[in-house]
Design a protein around this motif. Structure first.
Motif, PDB file in Angstrom:
ATOM      1  N   THR A 349       2.986  -2.717  -1.716  1.00  0.00           N
ATOM      2  CA  THR A 349       2.233  -1.634  -2.346  1.00  0.00           C
ATOM      3  C   THR A 349       3.132  -0.414  -2.546  1.00  0.00           C
ATOM      4  O   THR A 349       3.904  -0.038  -1.655  1.00  0.00           O
ATOM      5  N   GLN A 350       3.026   0.189  -3.706  1.00  0.00           N
ATOM      6  CA  GLN A 350       3.763   1.416  -4.014  1.00  0.00           C
ATOM      7  C   GLN A 350       2.780   2.579  -4.103  1.00  0.00           C
ATOM      8  O   GLN A 350       1.699   2.451  -4.686  1.00  0.00           O
ATOM      9  N   TRP A 351       3.163   3.711  -3.522  1.00  0.00           N
ATOM     10  CA  TRP A 351       2.306   4.895  -3.559  1.00  0.00           C
ATOM     11  C   TRP A 351       2.839   5.853  -4.624  1.00  0.00           C
ATOM     12  O   TRP A 351       4.005   6.235  -4.601  1.00  0.00           O
ATOM     13  N   GLN A 352       1.967   6.218  -5.543  1.00  0.00           N
ATOM     14  CA  GLN A 352       2.363   7.091  -6.640  1.00  0.00           C
ATOM     15  C   GLN A 352       1.545   8.376  -6.610  1.00  0.00           C
ATOM     16  O   GLN A 352       0.393   8.386  -6.189  1.00  0.00           O
ATOM     17  N   GLY A 353       2.160   9.453  -7.091  1.00  0.00           N
ATOM     18  CA  GLY A 353       1.488  10.739  -7.123  1.00  0.00           C
ATOM     19  C   GLY A 353       2.337  11.802  -6.467  1.00  0.00           C
ATOM     20  O   GLY A 353       3.551  11.646  -6.296  1.00  0.00           O
ATOM     21  N   ASN A 354       1.713  12.898  -6.082  1.00  0.00           N
ATOM     22  CA  ASN A 354       2.427  13.970  -5.404  1.00  0.00           C
ATOM     23  C   ASN A 354       1.487  14.659  -4.425  1.00  0.00           C
ATOM     24  O   ASN A 354       0.290  14.358  -4.368  1.00  0.00           O
ATOM     25  N   HIS A 355       2.060  15.605  -3.692  1.00  0.00           N
ATOM     26  CA  HIS A 355       1.297  16.239  -2.617  1.00  0.00           C
ATOM     27  C   HIS A 355       0.112  17.036  -3.156  1.00  0.00           C
ATOM     28  O   HIS A 355      -0.964  17.058  -2.557  1.00  0.00           O
ATOM     29  N   LYS A 357      -1.548  16.664  -6.125  1.00  0.00           N
ATOM     30  CA  LYS A 357      -2.571  15.889  -6.827  1.00  0.00           C
ATOM     31  C   LYS A 357      -3.066  14.695  -6.016  1.00  0.00           C
ATOM     32  O   LYS A 357      -4.070  14.080  -6.353  1.00  0.00           O
ATOM     33  N   GLY A 358      -2.320  14.366  -4.969  1.00  0.00           N
ATOM     34  CA  GLY A 358      -2.703  13.228  -4.149  1.00  0.00           C
ATOM     35  C   GLY A 358      -1.942  11.972  -4.527  1.00  0.00           C
ATOM     36  O   GLY A 358      -1.249  11.915  -5.550  1.00  0.00           O
ATOM     37  N   TYR A 359      -2.078  10.962  -3.686  1.00  0.00           N
ATOM     38  CA  TYR A 359      -1.367   9.703  -3.882  1.00  0.00           C
ATOM     39  C   TYR A 359      -2.372   8.567  -4.031  1.00  0.00           C
ATOM     40  O   TYR A 359      -3.471   8.595  -3.474  1.00  0.00           O
ATOM     41  N   HIS A 360      -1.975   7.550  -4.796  1.00  0.00           N
ATOM     42  CA  HIS A 360      -2.821   6.373  -4.930  1.00  0.00           C
ATOM     43  C   HIS A 360      -1.938   5.132  -4.924  1.00  0.00           C
ATOM     44  O   HIS A 360      -0.802   5.157  -5.415  1.00  0.00           O
ATOM     45  N   PRO A 361      -2.450   4.045  -4.349  1.00  0.00           N
ATOM     46  CA  PRO A 361      -1.634   2.836  -4.228  1.00  0.00           C
ATOM     47  C   PRO A 361      -1.693   1.984  -5.491  1.00  0.00           C
ATOM     48  O   PRO A 361      -2.715   1.928  -6.178  1.00  0.00           O
ATOM     49  N   THR A 362      -0.592   1.326  -5.786  1.00  0.00           N
ATOM     50  CA  THR A 362      -0.554   0.338  -6.865  1.00  0.00           C
ATOM     51  C   THR A 362       0.128  -0.914  -6.347  1.00  0.00           C
ATOM     52  O   THR A 362       1.103  -0.846  -5.596  1.00  0.00           O
ATOM     53  N   SER A 363      -0.408  -2.062  -6.732  1.00  0.00           N
ATOM     54  CA  SER A 363       0.158  -3.346  -6.327  1.00  0.00           C
ATOM     55  C   SER A 363       0.326  -4.214  -7.559  1.00  0.00           C
ATOM     56  O   SER A 363      -0.589  -4.309  -8.391  1.00  0.00           O
ATOM     57  N   ASN A 364       1.479  -4.853  -7.666  1.00  0.00           N
ATOM     58  CA  ASN A 364       1.772  -5.697  -8.818  1.00  0.00           C
ATOM     59  C   ASN A 364       2.343  -7.026  -8.354  1.00  0.00           C
ATOM     60  O   ASN A 364       3.030  -7.099  -7.323  1.00  0.00           O
ATOM     61  N   PRO A 365       2.077  -8.090  -9.110  1.00  0.00           N
ATOM     62  CA  PRO A 365       2.675  -9.384  -8.765  1.00  0.00           C
ATOM     63  C   PRO A 365       4.172  -9.371  -9.050  1.00  0.00           C
ATOM     64  O   PRO A 365       4.653  -8.634  -9.911  1.00  0.00           O
ATOM     65  N   VAL A 366       4.895 -10.178  -8.295  1.00  0.00           N
ATOM     66  CA  VAL A 366       6.330 -10.293  -8.530  1.00  0.00           C
ATOM     67  C   VAL A 366       6.572 -11.188  -9.750  1.00  0.00           C
ATOM     68  O   VAL A 366       5.683 -11.925 -10.191  1.00  0.00           O
TER      69      VAL A 366
END
Length: 644
Positions: A349-355, A357-366
């Motif tokens: 899982t990768q966490w995107q965003g900033n302090h 605006k907040g962060y949200h997780p994204t998950s992608n298949p390899v």
């Protein structure tokens, strides 16, 4: 009791190659089910309410549930994996007069409660017991129910809060059925039957017992009912083996201080429906799911495995840590364990965003391709007993005869008394551990008593104490008597009748103007109690009857000599006390500055601790001559080595 441990672990690296196609991944991912939990959190039950079904005919309270409607039953357990040993099945029914309540216990050592309601009625919960927490519209009531093994008697302890927001103000009473009988009194009944897996507990509770004013008892009536289930130590100590609290308000998961937190107790709702859908229990699965099996051979001692998955360039794409080997085992031989661990083909899982605006997780298949898996295993964390600190008990843990462990947890030892060749040590109070202990002539602990002591005394046969209340529970001062050799309870007797074990002093004499009890001693004929309001009270030592009150300024310490003479520390002065008139005759002791405590040695000398500048224990003859001292004059520094 403090203990230290050493830890041991091992690791091993393994690798394997995996090939798969993207199409298979998508198909497999679409059919993987989502496993949700039902009436459970993790591995424990989470009952949010209980139905109380109508009793078409009143069940017979006999320990046989064949005449019960069991469709509304709920299951209560702290760990589903231990359900066969520690769990309950609870059913409730009602009619206009009574609430009926039944429990089928799974218990590996059933009906072993040895808490005697005559002496310790408020501690039945320290072994096999149920604690029911009722909150109705006008009353909060606790009802503890247990089977007392020694007397073969059914017991309930009823505690009613005076104020529905303050548990500390309450009134309690006990109901005890004759041995082998079910009638407790006040319309209540309770029966027990042992089974192959535990026991059955069946109760009949009058509605008047949990209401100040009984409302109309009808369908849809709701009250709060918290339930705490307790399993005792099969060895007979007062340390619980297992405990669980259940029936809880919706959305609440915390069970801390459940016993007085009425806000979390779950609802009990009366229904007129003859049956309800039987409640099911399903845990949330922590087991991984996915279309790609990672098959590994692990060492036989592997308990935990963590996986690291890299692509062909060596870049890490996924970490899967802390997996339980047992959840994925497919085969075990005498040399290795084979596992199959599914991978969902997703990258970390990768966490995107900033302090801001907040962060949200994204998950992608390899991406489709070849990947390498590395595995790290270890055999789990084990504890090795090394030693015990500040605990000379033998053994250092509690055992049934109470000779193990040592003293109290919250306070330090503050009182000593001798009984022949035995030493009695008392702490002010104990929540865990023991408040009074007996020590044999070899220095080993021989018995324990939970109550601490405000004052303490002993003769050749008995130990006398006025217990100190724990926490913020003000209790009327009472005197108790114990067998000094065994710690067994020895209530006073008078005119052929056994008096209450905790004998309230206010029932023996007027205590209203005496102030705080400061000291106690026992002699040939009397127990002497010294009060801060310039008084000594003498009680007959055989039956605790009041003899007389003597006036003496601030008696802070008392002792009897072997020949029965009474001595006191009064206004910082060592005195002889006439036991008929109360007249105090000072003993001149020019070497004594600030005495604390008083006793006699084997030669009849009077010993006291001088807390003045000398900081010594001093022994005086009956004429006031300094006979000897103990300890270095002037004391010792707070820091530094002890004198040898």
């Amino acid at each position: 009791m403090h203990q230290s441990y050493s830890y041991h672990w091992s690791k091993q690296l393994l690798s394997t190659n995996i090939k798969w196609t993207y199409v298979i991944t998508l198909i497999c991912m679409l059919v993987v089910p989502t496993l949700g939990q039902v009436n459970m959190i993790g591995r424990q039950s989470q009952n949010e309410g209980i139905w109380v079904l109508p009793a078409k005919t009143a069940p017979v309270i006999d320990g046989d549930l064949s005449d019960w409607n069991m469709s509304g039953r709920i299951l209560c357990f702290a760990d589903q994996q231990l359900q066969d040993q520690y769990s309950t099945q609870v059913t409730a029914m009602w009619d206009e007069q009574y609430l009926y309540y039944a429990i089928k216990w799974n218990d590996p050592s059933p009906l072993g409660n040895m808490v005697d309601p005559r002496f310790n009625p408020d501690t039945g919960w320290k072994s096999d017991c149920v604690q029911l927490r009722f909150m109705t519209a006008d009353q909060i009531t606790w009802i503890d129910g247990w089977y007392h093994l020694d007397s073969k008697s059914s017991v309930i302890r009823i505690t009613v809060w005076d104020d529905m927001t303050n548990w500390r103000q309450n009134k309690a009473r006990s109901l005890v059925a004759p041995p082998g009988k079910v009638d407790l009194g006040e319309g209540a009944q309770q029966a027990f039957t042992q089974t192959e897996s535990g026991y059955i507990q069946e109760m009949r509770i009058p509605w008047k017992m949990i209401h100040r004013k009984i409302p109309a008892i009808k369908s849809d009536m709701t009250f709060r009912l918290g339930m705490e289930f307790l399993w005792g130590d099969p060895a007979g100590s007062d340390k619980l083996t297992h405990r669980y609290a259940d029936n809880i308000q919706a959305g609440i998961t915390k069970r801390e201080f459940y016993w007085n937190n009425y806000r979390v107790w779950g609802n009990a709702t009366l229904t007129d429906q003859p049956t309800v859908a039987q409640r099911q229990y399903s845990p949330k699965s922590d087991r991984l799911t996915g279309p790609v099996p990672i098959e590994l051979t692990l060492p036989l001692d592997a308990k935990i495995v963590s996986l690291a998955i890299d692509d062909v360039t060596g870049k890490r794409v996924r970490n899967m840590g802390g997996l339980k080997v047992a959840d994925y085992t497919t085969q075990t031989t005498d040399k290795a364990i084979k596992v199959s661990i599914p991978w969902d083909t997703m990258a970390d899982t990768q966490w995107q965003g900033n302090h801001s605006k907040g962060y949200h997780p994204t998950s992608n298949p390899v991406a489709p391709g070849q990947y390498t898996v590395k595995a790290l295993t270890h055999s789990g964390i084990d504890a090795t007993y090394e030693m015990s600190f500040y605990n000379p008990g033998t053994p250092v843990w509690d055992v049934a005869d109470t000779s193990g462990a040592w003293g109290a947890d919250h306070t330090t030892p503050h009182l000593l008394a001798t009984s022949g060749k035995r030493m009695i040590v008392a702490w002010e109070l104990a929540e865990g551990g023991w408040g009074i202990i007996g020590i044999g002539e070899n220095g080993r602990k021989i018995w324990s008593e939970k109550r601490g002591a405000k004052v303490l005394a002993a003769d050749e046969q008995y130990v006398y104490a006025v217990p100190e209340a724990f926490g913020n529970l003000p209790l009327p001062p009472s005197i108790i008597r114990l067998d000094s050799a065994t710690g067994d309870y020895r209530p006073f007797t008078r005119d052929g009748k056994t008096l209450p074990f905790e004998l309230r002093l206010e029932n023996l004499f007027d205590t209203s103007s005496l102030g705080i009890l400061k000291t106690m001693t026992v002699g040939k004929k009397y127990i002497a109690l010294g009060y801060e309001a310039n008084a000594i009270v003498l009680l007959d030592k055989t039956h605790a009857g009041f003899v007389r009150q003597l006036n003496l300024p601030t008696p802070t310490a008392l002792t009897f000599s072997k020949d029965g003479e009474l001595y006191a520390i009064s206004s910082n002065q060592l005195c002889t006390i006439n036991q008929d008139s109360g007249k105090a005759t000072p003993i001149p002791t020019p070497d004594l500055q600030s005495p604390v405590g008083l006793t006699c040695d084997a030669n009849g000398n009077l010993l006291t601790a001088d807390t003045g500048t000398d900081s010594q224990v001093k022994a005086f003859t009956l004429q006031g001559k300094l006979a000897y001292t103990c300890g270095q004059q002037g004391g010792r520094p707070i820091r530094g080595k002890y004198d040898r």
